[in-house]
Motif scaffolding. Sequence first.
Motif, short mmCIF file in Angstrom:
data_model
loop_
_atom_site.label_atom_id
_atom_site.label_comp_id
_atom_site.label_asym_id
_atom_site.label_seq_id
_atom_site.Cartn_x
_atom_site.Cartn_y
_atom_site.Cartn_z
N UNK A 107 5.49 -3.73 17.97
CA UNK A 107 4.05 -3.57 18.20
C UNK A 107 3.59 -2.15 17.87
N UNK A 108 4.43 -1.16 18.19
CA UNK A 108 4.08 0.23 17.85
C UNK A 108 3.97 0.40 16.34
N UNK A 109 4.89 -0.20 15.60
CA UNK A 109 4.84 -0.11 14.13
C UNK A 109 3.59 -0.80 13.60
N UNK A 110 3.29 -1.99 14.14
CA UNK A 110 2.12 -2.73 13.67
C UNK A 110 0.81 -2.03 14.03
N UNK A 111 0.81 -1.30 15.12
CA UNK A 111 -0.43 -0.66 15.58
C UNK A 111 -0.63 0.74 14.99
N UNK A 112 0.46 1.45 14.71
CA UNK A 112 0.34 2.85 14.30
C UNK A 112 0.66 3.10 12.84
N UNK A 113 1.67 2.42 12.31
CA UNK A 113 2.13 2.70 10.95
C UNK A 113 1.49 1.77 9.92
N UNK A 114 1.54 0.48 10.19
CA UNK A 114 1.06 -0.49 9.20
C UNK A 114 -0.41 -0.29 8.83
N UNK A 115 -1.32 0.03 9.78
CA UNK A 115 -2.72 0.24 9.37
C UNK A 115 -2.89 1.34 8.33
N UNK A 116 -2.05 2.38 8.37
CA UNK A 116 -2.15 3.46 7.37
C UNK A 116 -1.86 2.90 5.98
N UNK A 117 -0.81 2.07 5.90
CA UNK A 117 -0.44 1.48 4.62
C UNK A 117 -1.54 0.51 4.15
N UNK A 118 -2.10 -0.25 5.07
CA UNK A 118 -3.13 -1.23 4.70
C UNK A 118 -4.40 -0.55 4.19
N UNK A 119 -4.80 0.54 4.84
CA UNK A 119 -6.00 1.25 4.37
C UNK A 119 -5.78 1.84 2.99
N UNK A 120 -4.55 2.29 2.75
CA UNK A 120 -4.23 2.80 1.41
C UNK A 120 -4.30 1.66 0.39
N UNK A 121 -3.84 0.47 0.78
CA UNK A 121 -3.94 -0.70 -0.11
C UNK A 121 -5.39 -1.05 -0.38
N UNK A 122 -6.26 -0.90 0.63
CA UNK A 122 -7.69 -1.17 0.43
C UNK A 122 -8.28 -0.25 -0.64
N UNK A 123 -7.87 1.00 -0.62
CA UNK A 123 -8.38 1.94 -1.64
C UNK A 123 -7.87 1.57 -3.03
N UNK A 124 -6.63 1.11 -3.10
CA UNK A 124 -6.11 0.65 -4.39
C UNK A 124 -6.88 -0.59 -4.85
N UNK A 125 -7.25 -1.46 -3.91
CA UNK A 125 -7.99 -2.67 -4.27
C UNK A 125 -9.37 -2.34 -4.83
N UNK A 127 -10.06 0.13 -6.60
CA UNK A 127 -9.85 0.59 -7.98
C UNK A 127 -9.18 -0.46 -8.86
N UNK A 128 -9.01 -1.68 -8.31
CA UNK A 128 -8.35 -2.77 -9.04
C UNK A 128 -6.94 -2.38 -9.49
N UNK A 129 -6.27 -1.62 -8.65
CA UNK A 129 -4.91 -1.15 -8.94
C UNK A 129 -3.91 -2.14 -8.32
N UNK A 130 -3.50 -3.13 -9.08
CA UNK A 130 -2.60 -4.17 -8.57
C UNK A 130 -1.24 -3.59 -8.23
N UNK A 131 -0.75 -2.68 -9.06
CA UNK A 131 0.56 -2.07 -8.82
C UNK A 131 0.56 -1.30 -7.48
#
Length: 258
Positions: A107-125, A127-131
Amino acid sequence: MITALLLGLVAFVAQSEYALGTSLISRPIVTGLFTGIVMGDIKTGIIMGATLELAFIGVFSVGAAIPPNVVVGGVLGVAFAISSGAGPETALLLGLPIATLALIFENLYLALVLPIVLHKADRYAEDANVRGITTMHLLGGFGMSLMIGAIVGISYFVGSDAVTKVLDAIPGPVQTGLEVATGLIPALGFAMLVRLLVNKQVAPYFFLGFLIVAYLKVPVTGIALLGAIVAIIMVNVMQKPKLATNEGGVMDDDDEDF
């Protein structure tokens, strides 16, 4: 040390469903086999893994509800039980609380770490950056796998001797109680599964299987094969009314595949 690393690797691969998709390799009946291979006792690993599977059979993530981590509980429960020379009841005794404790870290990983990665993925999205999106997805998933693998490896490395001493100190009556619980907890696992799946359409098949086992003494393998046959028949029967026909009652050419 080598055993701890190998158990951590088993947990890492089993937890990789977060990155690679659900394949059910995280289930105790699978991790028990590979834990048995690592511990040098395949037969006991399979038996204990199957026992834990009965207890965890209804444990699946539903919506935002995250269940106890079956990978950590399955691997460490079986590993500690084998290393201490104990039986399946010990795997249950250790597996359930260990899985619940690991849930805190998950739960700590899902609450603290994973959102950082997901927000970064949103920024890539944006820019249409699939990679970039793919990289963030794999990074988030394998990050969870690495954490779980580290928990399993470190826990086994520092805890096997301590667990053996604790088991030796357990009084005889408590050991007997654990043996009784071994028979009850799998029933609880099935009850959790039934609560999720059973409805008025499938309940008759459930009770039919129970009656066949109770009165005809058909083994579980026979029930499984019979259930598969009944499922195939019922699917074929249910699909017949869906076949398209024209006004004359003749099947359309588009639906006539053979």
